[in-house]
Design a protein around this motif. Structure first.
Motif, PDB file in Angstrom:
ATOM      1  N   TRP A 190      41.437  47.572  47.882  1.00  0.00           N
ATOM      2  CA  TRP A 190      40.422  47.416  48.331  1.00  0.00           C
ATOM      3  C   TRP A 190      41.117  45.370  48.837  1.00  0.00           C
ATOM      4  O   TRP A 190      41.563  44.880  47.584  1.00  0.00           O
ATOM      5  N   HIS A 193      40.729  40.947  50.030  1.00  0.00           N
ATOM      6  CA  HIS A 193      39.773  40.209  50.736  1.00  0.00           C
ATOM      7  C   HIS A 193      40.737  40.178  51.643  1.00  0.00           C
ATOM      8  O   HIS A 193      41.170  38.757  51.243  1.00  0.00           O
ATOM      9  N   ARG A 212      44.404  39.330  49.340  1.00  0.00           N
ATOM     10  CA  ARG A 212      43.909  39.387  47.646  1.00  0.00           C
ATOM     11  C   ARG A 212      43.233  40.294  47.831  1.00  0.00           C
ATOM     12  O   ARG A 212      42.174  41.127  48.276  1.00  0.00           O
ATOM     13  N   ASP A 213      43.430  40.760  46.397  1.00  0.00           N
ATOM     14  CA  ASP A 213      43.322  41.957  45.659  1.00  0.00           C
ATOM     15  C   ASP A 213      42.372  42.332  45.103  1.00  0.00           C
ATOM     16  O   ASP A 213      41.967  41.545  44.131  1.00  0.00           O
ATOM     17  N   VAL A 214      41.352  43.040  45.375  1.00  0.00           N
ATOM     18  CA  VAL A 214      39.977  43.088  44.942  1.00  0.00           C
ATOM     19  C   VAL A 214      39.474  44.390  45.281  1.00  0.00           C
ATOM     20  O   VAL A 214      37.939  44.422  44.223  1.00  0.00           O
ATOM     21  N   THR A 215      40.423  44.834  44.305  1.00  0.00           N
ATOM     22  CA  THR A 215      40.402  46.530  43.860  1.00  0.00           C
ATOM     23  C   THR A 215      39.296  46.529  42.373  1.00  0.00           C
ATOM     24  O   THR A 215      38.516  47.154  42.786  1.00  0.00           O
ATOM     25  N   GLU A 216      39.980  46.104  41.420  1.00  0.00           N
ATOM     26  CA  GLU A 216      39.152  46.056  39.841  1.00  0.00           C
ATOM     27  C   GLU A 216      37.671  45.229  40.301  1.00  0.00           C
ATOM     28  O   GLU A 216      36.341  45.712  39.400  1.00  0.00           O
ATOM     29  N   GLN A 217      37.424  44.534  41.819  1.00  0.00           N
ATOM     30  CA  GLN A 217      36.238  43.483  41.150  1.00  0.00           C
ATOM     31  C   GLN A 217      35.509  44.463  41.998  1.00  0.00           C
ATOM     32  O   GLN A 217      33.990  44.570  41.268  1.00  0.00           O
ATOM     33  N   LYS A 218      35.502  45.300  43.188  1.00  0.00           N
ATOM     34  CA  LYS A 218      34.980  46.629  43.504  1.00  0.00           C
ATOM     35  C   LYS A 218      34.766  47.356  42.789  1.00  0.00           C
ATOM     36  O   LYS A 218      33.011  47.829  42.545  1.00  0.00           O
ATOM     37  N   SER A 219      35.491  48.003  41.532  1.00  0.00           N
ATOM     38  CA  SER A 219      35.547  49.026  40.961  1.00  0.00           C
ATOM     39  C   SER A 219      34.602  48.332  39.589  1.00  0.00           C
ATOM     40  O   SER A 219      33.709  49.022  39.755  1.00  0.00           O
ATOM     41  N   LEU A 220      34.228  47.277  39.667  1.00  0.00           N
ATOM     42  CA  LEU A 220      33.619  46.755  38.575  1.00  0.00           C
ATOM     43  C   LEU A 220      32.138  46.309  39.146  1.00  0.00           C
ATOM     44  O   LEU A 220      30.902  46.490  38.714  1.00  0.00           O
ATOM     45  N   GLU A 221      32.049  45.870  40.367  1.00  0.00           N
ATOM     46  CA  GLU A 221      30.842  46.408  40.936  1.00  0.00           C
ATOM     47  C   GLU A 221      30.105  46.923  41.284  1.00  0.00           C
ATOM     48  O   GLU A 221      28.448  47.503  40.917  1.00  0.00           O
TER      49      GLU A 221
END
Length: 625
Positions: free
Chosen positions: A225, A227, A248-257
């Protein structure tokens, strides 16, 4: 000789004047000392030393004809290590040297001797502005280069046609290339480019407005993912000339959400499961108790006995399902004990049939004479069921699931103590798991199933069980061939624990006793009181904690049997009030959901639904204590 005629001030532009005639240097100092810091040198070699020591010199005024070295030659050397703007002063019509110096880029202009004061001031002022702008531009380039080289984001600048004019290595890597190979090319020319990026770039250039988007690429379950911010940059005419993109790579943020949302849902589901289990256990207590009380009344009537036995069997299967539901809702630690794994799996046959549907078949391959495993049997049962459900989902058109057990010796695993382990495996003939997903399958809440079809907790729960049981989890999978999941569990030292069988004869009252039965459910209360009456005890019923306390104030009882979850006053609260009134009066708590309310360790508990023999033993033990 070097002279600072600005009284040590360093906040003004610095000029270096070079001439072998001291009178000329004095004249230049007089001309510029009010607006500039002046340094002077009479020899080219001295001037070069000053330039090396003074990086902030903005302008060099140099005579052309000097001993040792001509002015243009000295300025050419200075250009190699200094960015000062150079102006050549000459008293001769040496136009050839001037043209040569201009061609080499060594000077920006020249002034003839004797000079026009206003012309020389203007030339120096223009040279200083040129130097200042050059410094500002160099600073901006350095800042941009530092940003591009060290930013965690993928950054690019494109022209109005979408061609790269600047980008950093991170952006180039996303396109599967390097920076040099990307310059001058469009993003659509790279195989790794996202199809929607070109359209989004064109839209940002067309509208001239900053835009943000959240995009993903990659296979389902292993998406990356990003942004993406697009910033149109307008040129002098006001039209959009360039476009900046910041990814900006938001893969980890999406995973945490996603994990947080799933955690909230699972918490709510666990609460719901516990509540449902409590209500079902109350119903099953009334049903099973009533059936047990009815059995003696139909003795000698085989047809009725068979009907009652069928009903009792169905109710006990419901009790088993409710137990599994409660096991799902619990979050407390495992209770490992010696467990007969083969018997546990054999006991799941009906559950497999109800849970997996008719498109898959379950085959068991259970090695005989296995030692007991040291594991929480409820959690192991749930783990095996989860693995079978995952296997079924991998075979939408049907197939076979094999549940197997075996004894294995492990000596080469640094995370396990060497010794004998019991291996439980679940194998399917399904679609298999791609490598990029296989490495993530044990992450909590990770799932490739559609929304609402999976929790992402199945394999994570199995992995957690293996870790907490001091065992090992292993998964092998090949796309198109199927998946095999193995659990290695430590062996118990003794034999497997078995549930106490119901005694053929229910213990009768060893002595007369009065028992107060407290439950807000009239059916459960009636069944419990009827059991106690059959044991030979005198029983009195109360529908609430308040009613029970009122009875205790006027009458004497030998035991209180109370439900845990009651409106107004819980069984725990009632027990505390009873102990305050009668410290010697024992209280037995009945509960369909022991996790609903925290129960003190010294308070005896009997889980619903219960058989009469279990209640009899608990009551007898408390009365004899």
């Amino acid at each position: 000789m070097t002279q600072d005629v600005s009284n040590g001030s360093r906040d003004r532009a610095t000029i270096l004047a070079v001439d072998d005639e001291p009178d000329i240097l004095i004249a230049l100092e007089d001309l510029f000392e009010d607006g500039y810091r002046i340094l002077t040198a009479t020899r080219p070699a001295e001037a070069l030393e000053i330039l090396r020591a003074e990086p902030d010199i903005a302008v060099v005024l140099s005579d052309q004809r000097m001993p040792e070295m001509t002015g243009d030659a000295m300025l050419a050397q200075a250009r190699a290590f200094h960015d000062a703007q150079a102006i050549l002063l000459t008293g001769y019509a040496d136009i050839t040297a001037v043209i040569a110096a201009l061609n080499r880029g060594g000077i920006i202009g020249y002034v003839t001797k004797p000079w026009d004061a206003d012309l020389l001031r203007g030339t120096v002022r223009n040279a200083y502005e040129r130097h200042r702008l050059g410094r500002d531009l160099a600073t901006e380039r350095a800042l941009l280069r530092g940003l591009l080289d060290h930013a965690g984001e993928a950054i690019a600048f494109k022209d109005g046609e979408g061609r790269f004019v600047r980008l950093n290595a991170r952006k180039a890597a996303l396109l599967g290339s390097d920076v040099a190979a990307c310059l001058g090319r469009r993003e659509s020319e790279f195989p790794a480019a996202r199809a929607d990026s070109v359209a989004a770039d064109k839209a940002a250039i067309r509208t001239g407005a900053v835009s943000e988007s959240l995009v993903s690429d990659g296979p389902i379950g292993a998406e990356r993912w990003s942004h993406v911010v697009r910033v149109p940059i307008r040129g002098p005419s006001g039209a959009v000339a360039h476009l900046a993109t910041i990814e900006r790579d938001v893969t980890e943020q999406k995973s945490l959400e996603a994990r947080l949302r799933q955690s909230d849902k699972m918490q709510a589901l666990g609460t719901l499961a516990g509540g449902i289990a409590h209500d079902f256990n109350n119903l099953l207590t009334a049903i099973l108790g009533s059936l047990e009380l009815a059995v003696p009344r139909v003795a000698g009537q085989p047809r009725l006995e068979r009907l009652i036995e069928n009903a009792r069997g169905a109710a006990e299967r419901g009790a088993s399902l409710t137990k599994r539901l409660l096991s799902f809702s619990r979050t407390h630690d495992l209770h490992a004990r010696a467990t007969d794994v083969n018997a546990l799996i054999e006991g799941m046959r009906d559950l497999f049939g109800r849970s997996l549907g008719g498109l898959v078949s379950v085959r068991t391959d259970l090695a005989p004479n296995l030692p007991a495993a040291l594991v929480d049997p409820d959690q192991l049962e749930l783990a095996v069921l989860n693995l079978c459900i995952n296997a079924r989902d991998a075979m939408p058109e049907g197939g076979q699931i094999t549940v197997a057990t075996a004894e294995t010796r492990i000596a080469d695993d640094p995370d396990l103590a060497p010794g004998t382990y019991l291996r439980v495996s679940v194998t399917d003939t399904g679609s298999g798991i791609p490598p990029e997903i296989l490495k993530r399958v044990c992450e909590p809440f990770f799932t490739t199933k559609a929304v609402g079809q999976g929790t992402g907790l199945g394999l994570a729960m199995v992995f957690g069980l293996a870790q907490q049981s001091k065992g090992r989890f292993h998964i092998d999978s090949e796309v198109g061939r199927g998946t095999r999941v193995e659990l290695a569990l430590p062996c118990a030292e003794g034999a497997a624990e078995t549930a106490d069988a119901a005694e053929a004869e229910v213990p009768v009252a060893a002595r007369p006793a009065r028992v107060l039965v407290v439950d807000d459910d009239p059916e459960v209360r009636h069944v419990t009181a009827s059991f106690l009456a059959d044991f030979g005890y005198s029983e009195t019923e109360a529908e609430s904690g308040a009613a029970a306390l009122a009875l205790l104030e006027g009458e004497r009882f030998d035991l209180v049997v109370a439900d845990l979850a009651m409106p107004g006053m819980s069984g725990v609260d009632l027990a505390a009030s009873v102990r305050a009134m009668r410290p010697d009066l024992p209280v037995l708590i009945l509960t369909g959901h022991a996790d609903a309310i925290e129960i003190p360790e010294d308070l005896p508990v009997l889980a619903k639904p219960f058989q009469s023999a279990e209640l009899a033993r608990q009551v007898s033990a408390l009365l004899e204590a």
